[in-house]
Design an enzyme around this catalytic site. Structure first.
Site, mmCIF file in Angstrom:
data_model
loop_
_atom_site.group_PDB
_atom_site.id
_atom_site.type_symbol
_atom_site.label_atom_id
_atom_site.label_comp_id
_atom_site.label_asym_id
_atom_site.label_seq_id
_atom_site.Cartn_x
_atom_site.Cartn_y
_atom_site.Cartn_z
ATOM 1 N NE ARG A 54 -1.189 33.395 60.154
ATOM 2 C CZ ARG A 54 -1.162 35.060 59.744
ATOM 3 N NH1 ARG A 54 -1.970 35.328 58.762
ATOM 4 N NH2 ARG A 54 -1.629 35.341 61.573
ATOM 5 C CG HIS A 81 1.806 35.534 55.165
ATOM 6 N ND1 HIS A 81 0.604 35.589 55.438
ATOM 7 C CD2 HIS A 81 2.756 35.449 55.768
ATOM 8 C CE1 HIS A 81 0.842 36.169 57.084
ATOM 9 N NE2 HIS A 81 2.235 36.058 56.669
ATOM 10 C CG HIS A 140 -7.344 30.943 52.103
ATOM 11 N ND1 HIS A 140 -6.824 30.865 52.923
ATOM 12 C CD2 HIS A 140 -7.460 32.757 51.701
ATOM 13 C CE1 HIS A 140 -6.923 31.686 53.640
ATOM 14 N NE2 HIS A 140 -6.904 32.868 52.831
ATOM 15 C CD GLU A 192 -0.139 43.657 49.417
ATOM 16 O OE1 GLU A 192 0.877 43.773 49.127
ATOM 17 O OE2 GLU A 192 -1.046 43.262 49.812
ATOM 18 C CD GLU A 241 1.201 38.492 51.774
ATOM 19 O OE1 GLU A 241 0.610 37.854 52.563
ATOM 20 O OE2 GLU A 241 0.642 39.185 50.622
ATOM 21 N NE ARG A 258 -2.939 31.071 60.612
ATOM 22 C CZ ARG A 258 -3.528 32.178 60.911
ATOM 23 N NH1 ARG A 258 -4.956 32.360 60.683
ATOM 24 N NH2 ARG A 258 -3.538 32.295 62.591
ATOM 25 N NE ARG A 293 -10.770 15.279 56.379
ATOM 26 C CZ ARG A 293 -11.242 14.977 55.431
ATOM 27 N NH1 ARG A 293 -10.830 13.719 55.030
ATOM 28 N NH2 ARG A 293 -12.441 14.967 55.730
ATOM 29 C CG ASN A 331 -2.415 35.096 48.883
ATOM 30 O OD1 ASN A 331 -2.561 34.030 49.228
ATOM 31 N ND2 ASN A 331 -1.798 35.609 49.891
ATOM 32 C CB THR A 373 -6.580 37.195 57.565
ATOM 33 O OG1 THR A 373 -6.329 37.598 55.977
ATOM 34 C CG2 THR A 373 -7.881 38.321 57.478
ATOM 35 C CB THR A 374 -2.713 40.167 57.113
ATOM 36 O OG1 THR A 374 -1.961 39.129 56.837
ATOM 37 C CG2 THR A 374 -1.788 40.930 57.865
ATOM 38 C CG HIS A 378 -6.414 41.698 53.877
ATOM 39 N ND1 HIS A 378 -7.557 41.748 54.208
ATOM 40 C CD2 HIS A 378 -5.199 40.959 53.670
ATOM 41 C CE1 HIS A 378 -7.554 40.523 55.212
ATOM 42 N NE2 HIS A 378 -6.150 40.379 54.603
ATOM 43 N N GLY A 379 -8.968 41.440 50.565
ATOM 44 C CA GLY A 379 -9.887 41.784 50.916
ATOM 45 C C GLY A 379 -10.986 42.105 49.746
HETATM 46 N N1 PXP Z 1 -1.683 41.252 50.769
HETATM 47 C C1 PXP Z 1 -1.314 40.961 51.409
HETATM 48 C C2 PXP Z 1 -0.558 41.764 52.132
HETATM 49 C C3 PXP Z 1 -1.927 40.223 52.877
HETATM 50 O O1 PXP Z 1 -1.039 39.288 53.917
HETATM 51 C C4 PXP Z 1 -3.008 38.950 52.309
HETATM 52 C C5 PXP Z 1 -3.718 37.567 53.140
HETATM 53 O O2 PXP Z 1 -2.924 37.215 53.138
HETATM 54 C C6 PXP Z 1 -3.232 39.309 50.672
HETATM 55 C C7 PXP Z 1 -2.840 40.637 49.924
HETATM 56 C C8 PXP Z 1 -4.635 38.436 49.897
HETATM 57 O O3 PXP Z 1 -5.647 38.954 50.673
HETATM 58 P P1 PXP Z 1 -7.018 37.720 50.234
HETATM 59 O O4 PXP Z 1 -7.041 37.079 50.291
HETATM 60 O O5 PXP Z 1 -8.027 38.518 51.174
HETATM 61 O O6 PXP Z 1 -7.091 38.595 48.808
#
Ligand code: PXP
Length: 243
Positions: free
Chosen positions: A45, A43, A10, A151, A70, A49, A18, A7, A100-101, A190-191
């Site tokens: 959004r 993603h 970031h 997921e 996403e 952002r 900037r 992903n 975050t989600t 996620h995480g």
């Molecule tokens: N899966 C989904 C559905 C998410 O929304 C995110 C965060 O955007 C991730 C995975 C990835 O999470 P992380 O950035 O914490 O690895």
């Protein structure tokens, strides 16, 4: 052994700091693929952002592996996904004020829009995934709505400590088995980071891991190529001996 989807949101977060052109998430996606990523996840959004339409449009042309988009379950986002035609769409819940989600999609609350969106996307050749908490109800709803994939939200597992971590891991395992009974494919994310990924990668039936923040953070120190390779090595460690 699950495939790694990187992903790159970031990278775009840093660019938007900037509001310029650098760093470019499209460039990062290419580097991640060269380092062995099996897919790229972004993603888009509602508040734009980080990832913007421009990124998704170019990624559709440049990603060689698999593009997972996403989106929230809104008509505007479904229309955009149908226009772009990514390989996969993952519906996620979205709240403007969240960092975050935060939780999985409460699938029943979105049944109306998903009921029409899922067949439209599938008819266009797009795989549909729903981001859900590891619980029976949203999995049953995902099956009822004929999604291809769930997921599993690994955030609670990632945040838990001590004995609670084992409990969360067990919930993920049970949910993966349950989803399989409905012939749903199972992804997770996620995480997840370099330390906590291994037990999740070892769960049977989990096919893809979506990992962003930990990889992009580490890339600041050691470069994206190395960060992706290290994560792939951690996932590879989950493979059985004779793999
Ligand atoms: N899966 C989904 C559905 C998410 O929304 C995110 C965060 O955007 C991730 C995975 C990835 O999470 P992380 O950035 O914490 O690895």
């Amino acid at each position: 052994m699950p495939r790694l989807h990187v992903n790159i949101d970031h990278v775009a977060t840093l660019r938007q700091a900037r509001q310029g052109n650098l760093p470019d998430p499209v460039f990062a996606a290419g580097l991640a693929e060269l380092a062995g990523a099996n897919g790229i996840t972004v993603h888009l959004r509602e508040d734009r952002r980080h990832i913007r339409e421009r990124d998704v449009r170019i990624l559709k042309e440049t990603v060689k592996t698999l593009l997972n988009l996403e989106i929230s379950a809104t008509p505007e986002m479904v229309k955009f996904a149908l226009e772009i035609q990514p390989d996969q769409v993952c519906f996620v819940p979205e709240r403007r004020e969240e960092l975050t989600t935060e939780g999985g999609l409460c699938v029943a609350d979105y049944a109306d829009i998903l009921q029409s969106a899922i067949p439209s996307l599938k008819n266009a050749g797009i795989e549909v995934s729903l981001f859900v908490d590891p619980m029976p109800e949203p999995i049953e709803e995902a099956a009822r709505l004929d999604a291809d994939i769930v997921e599993l939200h690994t955030g609670a597992y990632a945040n838990a400590t001590g004995k609670a971590k084992e409990t969360e891991l067990q919930r993920l395992t049970t949910a993966a088995n349950y989803a399989q009974e409905f012939n749903l494919r199972v992804n997770a994310g996620h995480g997840l980071d370099f330390d906590n990924v291994l037990p999740v990668a070892q769960i049977r039936h989990i096919e893809e891991l979506n990992i962003g923040y930990a990889i992009i953070c580490r890339s600041i120190y050691i470069g994206l190529d190395q960060a992706v390779r290290e994560m792939q090595d951690r996932i590879l460690a989950a493979a059985p001996e004779d793999f």
